[in-house]
Write a protein that holds these residues in place. Structure first.
Motif, short mmCIF file in Angstrom:
data_model
loop_
_atom_site.label_atom_id
_atom_site.label_comp_id
_atom_site.label_asym_id
_atom_site.label_seq_id
_atom_site.Cartn_x
_atom_site.Cartn_y
_atom_site.Cartn_z
N ILE A 75 1.01 -1.23 0.00
CA ILE A 75 0.07 -0.14 -0.02
C ILE A 75 0.74 1.26 0.15
O ILE A 75 1.76 1.36 0.95
N ARG A 76 0.57 1.97 -1.07
CA ARG A 76 1.58 3.06 -1.07
C ARG A 76 0.60 4.43 -1.21
O ARG A 76 -0.47 4.50 -2.06
N VAL A 77 1.02 5.61 -0.49
CA VAL A 77 0.34 7.14 -0.56
C VAL A 77 1.34 7.96 -0.94
O VAL A 77 2.46 8.16 -0.75
N TRP A 78 0.90 8.60 -2.24
CA TRP A 78 1.71 9.45 -2.95
C TRP A 78 1.33 10.83 -2.64
O TRP A 78 -0.14 11.11 -2.71
N ILE A 79 1.99 11.77 -2.43
CA ILE A 79 1.72 13.25 -2.15
C ILE A 79 2.06 13.96 -3.63
O ILE A 79 3.49 13.58 -4.15
N PHE A 80 1.41 14.92 -4.20
CA PHE A 80 1.98 15.80 -5.53
C PHE A 80 1.97 17.07 -4.78
O PHE A 80 1.25 17.79 -5.05
N ASP A 81 3.14 17.34 -4.55
CA ASP A 81 3.43 18.71 -4.09
C ASP A 81 4.80 19.24 -4.83
O ASP A 81 5.42 20.30 -4.66
N ALA A 82 5.37 18.56 -6.12
CA ALA A 82 6.41 18.89 -6.97
C ALA A 82 5.90 20.00 -7.91
O ALA A 82 4.70 19.67 -8.43
N PRO A 83 6.78 20.74 -8.57
CA PRO A 83 6.23 21.57 -9.49
C PRO A 83 6.10 20.59 -10.79
O PRO A 83 5.26 21.36 -11.84
N GLY A 84 6.65 19.57 -11.16
CA GLY A 84 6.66 18.73 -12.29
C GLY A 84 5.25 18.27 -12.43
O GLY A 84 4.96 17.71 -13.51
N GLY A 85 4.31 18.06 -11.33
CA GLY A 85 3.26 16.94 -11.60
C GLY A 85 3.08 15.83 -10.98
O GLY A 85 2.28 15.07 -11.16
N GLY A 86 4.25 15.45 -10.86
CA GLY A 86 4.44 13.98 -10.55
C GLY A 86 4.61 13.87 -8.76
O GLY A 86 4.40 14.60 -8.40
N GLY A 87 4.35 12.55 -8.61
CA GLY A 87 3.99 12.37 -7.23
C GLY A 87 5.29 11.74 -6.40
O GLY A 87 6.00 11.13 -7.22
N ARG A 88 5.51 11.99 -5.30
CA ARG A 88 6.48 11.27 -4.54
C ARG A 88 5.89 10.35 -3.57
O ARG A 88 4.97 10.75 -3.05
N LEU A 89 6.73 9.48 -3.07
CA LEU A 89 6.36 8.48 -2.12
C LEU A 89 6.17 9.16 -0.61
O LEU A 89 7.26 9.60 -0.38
N LEU A 90 4.91 9.35 -0.32
CA LEU A 90 4.85 9.76 1.32
C LEU A 90 4.85 8.84 2.49
O LEU A 90 5.63 8.90 3.34
N ARG A 91 4.27 7.69 2.13
CA ARG A 91 4.21 6.62 3.30
C ARG A 91 3.79 5.53 2.61
O ARG A 91 3.14 5.21 1.45
N CYS A 92 4.06 4.27 3.01
CA CYS A 92 4.01 2.91 2.37
C CYS A 92 3.90 1.85 3.46
O CYS A 92 4.57 1.98 4.76
N ARG A 93 3.19 0.72 3.34
CA ARG A 93 3.35 -0.47 4.01
C ARG A 93 3.49 -1.76 2.79
O ARG A 93 2.90 -1.75 2.01
N MET A 94 4.74 -2.30 3.19
CA MET A 94 5.04 -3.33 2.36
C MET A 94 5.15 -4.69 2.93
O MET A 94 5.43 -4.77 4.24
N GLY A 95 5.08 -5.50 1.99
CA GLY A 95 5.17 -6.95 2.55
C GLY A 95 5.92 -7.75 1.12
O GLY A 95 6.29 -7.09 0.16
N HIS A 96 5.80 -9.03 1.31
CA HIS A 96 6.72 -9.67 0.40
C HIS A 96 5.65 -9.94 -0.92
O HIS A 96 4.32 -9.95 -0.62
N GLY A 97 5.93 -9.58 -2.10
CA GLY A 97 5.12 -9.79 -3.21
C GLY A 97 5.02 -11.14 -3.83
O GLY A 97 4.15 -11.27 -4.59
N ALA A 98 5.67 -12.03 -3.24
CA ALA A 98 5.93 -13.50 -3.55
C ALA A 98 6.07 -14.22 -2.14
O ALA A 98 6.57 -13.64 -1.37
N PRO A 99 5.64 -15.60 -2.02
CA PRO A 99 5.91 -16.29 -0.89
C PRO A 99 7.10 -16.04 -0.29
O PRO A 99 8.20 -16.34 -1.21
N PRO A 100 7.48 -16.06 0.86
CA PRO A 100 8.77 -16.19 1.61
C PRO A 100 9.51 -17.48 1.44
O PRO A 100 8.75 -18.46 1.09
N THR A 101 10.79 -17.48 1.17
CA THR A 101 11.57 -18.75 1.16
C THR A 101 12.34 -18.96 2.41
O THR A 101 12.54 -20.32 2.69
N LYS A 102 12.68 -18.19 3.15
CA LYS A 102 13.26 -18.52 4.53
C LYS A 102 13.02 -17.24 5.35
O LYS A 102 12.95 -16.07 5.15
#
Length: 930
Positions: A335-362
């Motif tokens: 889950i990612r939250v992006w904020i648009f405060d740059a003059p170019g119109g792009g978003g930068r990552l503000l906060r996120c919650r990450m886990g594995h995108g594929a099953p763990p191996t170890k």
């Protein structure tokens, strides 16, 4: 490894030098060895209780954003398996977790009061984010679309049936059946300000506008010759955005049936669309490859591309109303939250919650506090998950071949990425000074180092000099180990070599063996806690013991089968070896002998874990069972069956949790150790024990009431009542504390020492209302003195003239010669009561010679039965101290005392013989060389 979603129907191809493991779907529904056989019925685990799941955030189901009127805050709802999570957008912290459903959630929807979740043919409404309040039944196929519609909720199933439900009454309001050939419903939308209107998108590309109240088709839009995947309301009235599987985004006016504008993305089907509502005419579009495109609606052009927003398809994206925030979720469990405060119109990552995108191996606990778990996944990342709070989670990133180039070019180039980590080892002793983690990757000849405190991959590549470019292309690292001091890393290769490296500099410090350590690939490496002994296991069915410093071979053990993996408990020196024939062998690293053999698993053993005290060995196998073996007794004491095989397990250094990672599951599951807070009966399980299927823990902590009831019903300790005497020839002591019998001879000294220096003074009692005497000047009344006639200093001795219970029991036992009741009565008395009772046995104390004779016969009875030996000695000593003169003057008592003396001497001679034998055996064991 490759996997596909859908429960645990999966397939893995893992190529190691001489082994190819191919796991087919039919092997892991329920193990075949459990079907068709009559076995002893079993319950769930008697030791471990499901606690919670870590590293689960979202999945492929599109999320929902809600606004809480009272809290004045936005909340995010995501589906995770059979339950959904609720996060606050402000901090992205988890707020609530729903109760689990019988099946995985297929779609989500929410209004201001309820959250609707569909699973299978059912739609259920949750109130207060947890409890199910309404259930809607009536579909004959799986529901895949949901839409709240005022006081109603609309659901569409795979049979192309649309049903409108009344939320409160749970009754069906309207049902529409569509022909799959002409119109297959693929998207739903309630156009803003269109009362009772519903817009449907189809796989054929056409749109239909329906009036739900009158059950009439109002208009049909022809479409754009492509399947409709997304319908989204635009900020303007009468305008909607239509996302197509061809990658086209159409902004369409419903009132005039006109196309306002259209855009085309080259990333394939459109998965989600959202509009900014904070004053900027920007539209965000998600794709199935993880990219997000930002389009300017005024200038009708692409503003920027947010590439690799997610590593998999973008499941959903939503602009927060009135704020420059974009929330994105994907199938990669992020889950990612992006904020648009740059003059170019792009978003930068503000906060996120990450886990594995594929099953763990170890997975493995990092540190001695048991608060962090290191996890390596098939997505190539190494992450740390906290068991205390999600805010302490950290990602160490993805491995790369060249760290400097990857910083400049990023990881967009596939050739820069390293394969998934197959094994790793970690130590915390020197992690403040240099890297404390070493890992080997699938098919890579070198090993990488990682820095836990910096949260990134290290700069060292541990690769032997003989593995140069163009040589030994088929050689790869198979096992790694670190010393407890954190200074050295050991790397085992598929060629049979084991090399030693310095963790600070990465310099090669030698290898074990002149030519090669083993004739087959290295299956496991272990180093003891003092860096004195190195143990290696290879595919040549051998386990070798080496001196760590001189690299000399000390001892070799030849096994019956090739080892699959090894695990050393450094404190006890016990080495567990899992073999390819599904057996487990336990070796003592000091004596180099096999001390235990365990059999019972019916498939490949994936991982093992020792309890912190080294008493238990926990093993996980592809037969979907987790078994706990007791090393001192050599028995299986616990076994439970899961619906998904555990690929890796680790035990907390504090012994409070067992962590497991499972096939085709992205989370890490915690199991609490019930023996720490409850009395558990640990008995050997029968050979034909049939374990019961246990459900994996949820994302929230399990209800304690449920676990308590389960413990009382299933895991209740059956109290064992030991016999009073194991054998008639054995001398048995009582279970009374020493304070009840050891101080009987010193009661006079104790009383004299504890005697108060002055009598206690009674405090004057103050009445609640102080009495006063009326008059011109009121004053308090004096307290009335108690008359001397009310206090009597004469003690009434009439009560003492009565016979005590002990006196009567001794009189009765004189005829029956059964003193069990008398002994039981004495055991319940305190030292002072026993002293008073024995004093009253003499004739001058109100007793008789017959009662004194009966007491001596009681002592003889205790010596003959050899029970309560220390009590007999204490009672006899006090008896002789009080009545020695009376015994010397009475012939009857002298005769009885002589019998007691003979029995006492025989008993002590027997005790002395036993003591001598025990001391002789103990002295031999101390001096003999084992």
């Amino acid at each position: 490894p490759t996997h596909s979603c859908g429960g645990w129907r999966w397939k893995i191809n893992w190529h190691l030098e001489s082994r190819v493991w191919v796991f087919k779907p039919s092997e892991y529904s329920l193990p075949r060895f459990l079907s068709g056989r009559r076995m002893s019925p079993g319950n769930g685990s008697g030791i471990f209780n499901s606690y919670r799941a870590l590293a689960l955030n979202c999945n492929h189901v599109p999320h929902v954003v809600r606004f809480h009127q009272r809290h004045r805050e936005f909340y995010l709802v995501t589906a995770v398996g059979a339950s959904f999570h609720i996060y606050n957008v402000k901090k992205l912290g988890i707020v609530a977790v729903s109760n689990p459903l019988p099946e995985d959630i297929t779609c989500l929807a929410a209004d201001r009061m309820l959250v609707f979740a569909a699973h299978g043919n059912y739609v259920k409404a949750f109130a207060k984010n947890k409890d199910i309040v309404y259930i809607y039944e009536g579909h004959n196929a799986a529901v895949h679309l949901l839409l709240p519609f005022g006081d109603h909720v609309i659901s569409v199933d795979r049979d192309n049936t649309l049903i409108v439900w009344d939320v409160q009454s749970e009754e069906e309001y309207l049902q529409l059946n569509f022909d799959k050939i002409t119109f297959t419903v693929s998207a739903l939308l309630h156009p803003s300000t269109y009362i009772n209107k519903l817009l449907l998108g189809s796989q054929q590309g056409s749109l239909q506008l329906w009036n739900i109240k009158s059950n009439k088709l109002l208009y049909t839009f022809q479409g754009w010759d492509s399947s409709v995947s997304v319908l989204q309301q635009a900020p303007a009235v009468d305008v909607v955005a239509v996302g197509l599987t061809s990658g086209m985004i159409v902004i369409h006016n419903l009132k005039y049936d006109e196309m306002v504008m259209k855009f085309q993305q080259d990333w394939g089907p459109v998965t989600s669309i959202s509009f900014r509502t904070d004053g900027f005419p920007v539209m965000a579009v998600g794709s199935h490859v993880g990219h997000v495109g930002l389009w300017d609606l005024e200038e009708k052009k692409l503003i920027t591309q947010m590439r690799e927003t997610h590593t998999t398809a973008v499941a959903g994206l939503t602009f927060v109303h009135g704020e420059p925030l974009l929330i994105t979720t994907g199938e990669d469990n992020a889950i990612r939250v992006w904020i648009f405060d740059a003059p170019g119109g792009g978003g930068r990552l503000l906060r996120c919650r990450m886990g594995h995108g594929a099953p763990p191996t170890k997975i493995k606990y990092h540190g001695s506090d048991g608060q962090n778990i290191l996890s390596a996944g098939q997505d190539g990342t190494l992450q740390s998950f906290s068991t205390i709070h999600e805010s302490f989670n950290k990602s160490l990133g993805h491995g790369c071949k060249n760290k400097k180039k990857s910083k400049k070019k990023g990881l967009n180039y596939i050739f820069m990425k390293l394969p998934p980590i197959t094994s790793f080892a970690s130590e915390t002793a020197r992690q403040s000074y240099w890297d404390g983690i070493v890992a080997c990757h699938q098919g890579c000849p070198f090993s990488t180092t990682w820095n836990y405190q910096k949260g990134s991959m290290g700069a060292l590549k541990l690769k032997p000099r003989r593995c140069k470019k163009g040589h030994n292309q088929n050689v790869y690292a198979t096992a790694v180990e670190m010393t407890s001091c954190g200074n050295f890393a050991l790397v085992g290769l598929s060629s049979g070599h084991v090399d030693v490296y310095n963790m600070q500099s990465g310099i090669h410090r030698g290898r074990y063996g002149k030519n090669e350590t083993h004739h087959g690939q290295i299956r496991g490496i272990a180093v003891d806690g003092l860096n004195q002994l190195t143990i290696t296991a290879g595919g040549d069915k051998q386990v070798k013991f080496w001196k760590f410093k001189s690299k000399e071979l000390v001892y070799t053990i030849i096994l019956d089968s090739s080892p699959a993996t090894i695990l050393l408990h450094r404190d006890s020196g016990m080495l567990a070896v899992a073999m390819d024939d599904f057996r487990i062998t336990v070796l003592d690293s000091e004596t180099r002998k096999i001390v235990r053999r365990f059999t019972g698993h019916q498939n490949q053993i994936n991982d093992m874990a020792f309890s912190p005290d080294g008493r238990w060995l926990i093993t996980a196998s592809m037969d979907c069972t987790i078994r706990t073996w007791d090393l001192p007794s050599g028995c299986l004491i616990d076994c439970f069956l899961l619906d998904s095989a555990a690929i890796s397990i680790t035990m907390s250094p504090t012994g409070d949790f067992l962590a497991t990672a499972h096939v085709d599951n992205l989370g890490i599951y915690l199991w609490s150790n019930k023996t720490l807070y409850n009395i558990i009966a640990l008995r050997p399980l029968p050979a034909d024990y049939q374990p019961a299927v246990t459900v994996l823990p949820g994302a929230c902590q399990q209800d304690l009431k449920t676990s308590d009831i389960e413990t009382e019903v299933q895991g209740q300790m059956i109290e064992y009542e030991s016999s009073e005497q194991l054998g008639e020839q054995l001398v048995t002591l009582s279970l009374l504390p020493e304070s009840r019998w050891k101080n009987l001879l010193n009661l006079d000294v104790i009383k004299k020492r504890n005697k108060p220096k002055e009598p206690p003074k009674v405090p004057k009692s103050v009445p609640f209302f102080i009495p006063t005497i009326s008059g011109l000047v009121p004053h308090f009344a004096a307290a009335e003195q108690q008359g001397a006639e009310d206090q009597s200093k004469v003690v009434n001795l009439g009560v003492l003239a009565q016979k005590t219970e002990l006196y009567m029991q001794l009189e009765g036992a004189l005829n029956t010669n059964n003193y069990d009741h008398v002994i039981k009565l004495l055991k319940g008395m305190g030292p002072s009561n026993i002293d008073i009772e024995l004093r009253s046995l003499a004739p001058e104390g109100g007793g008789s010679l017959h009662v004194m004779q009966s007491f001596l016969q009681m002592i003889s009875y205790m010596l003959c039965t050899k029970r309560d030996f220390e009590l007999a000695q204490a009672y006899l000593a006090l008896y002789l101290k009080l009545h020695l003169k009376v015994i010397a003057a009475e012939p009857v008592l002298l005769e009885e005392m002589s019998k007691v003396s003979v029995l006492l001497e025989e008993t002590w001679m027997h005790m002395q013989t036993l003591f001598n034998k025990s001391m002789c055996l103990l002295g031999y064991m101390k001096s003999a060389l084992l």
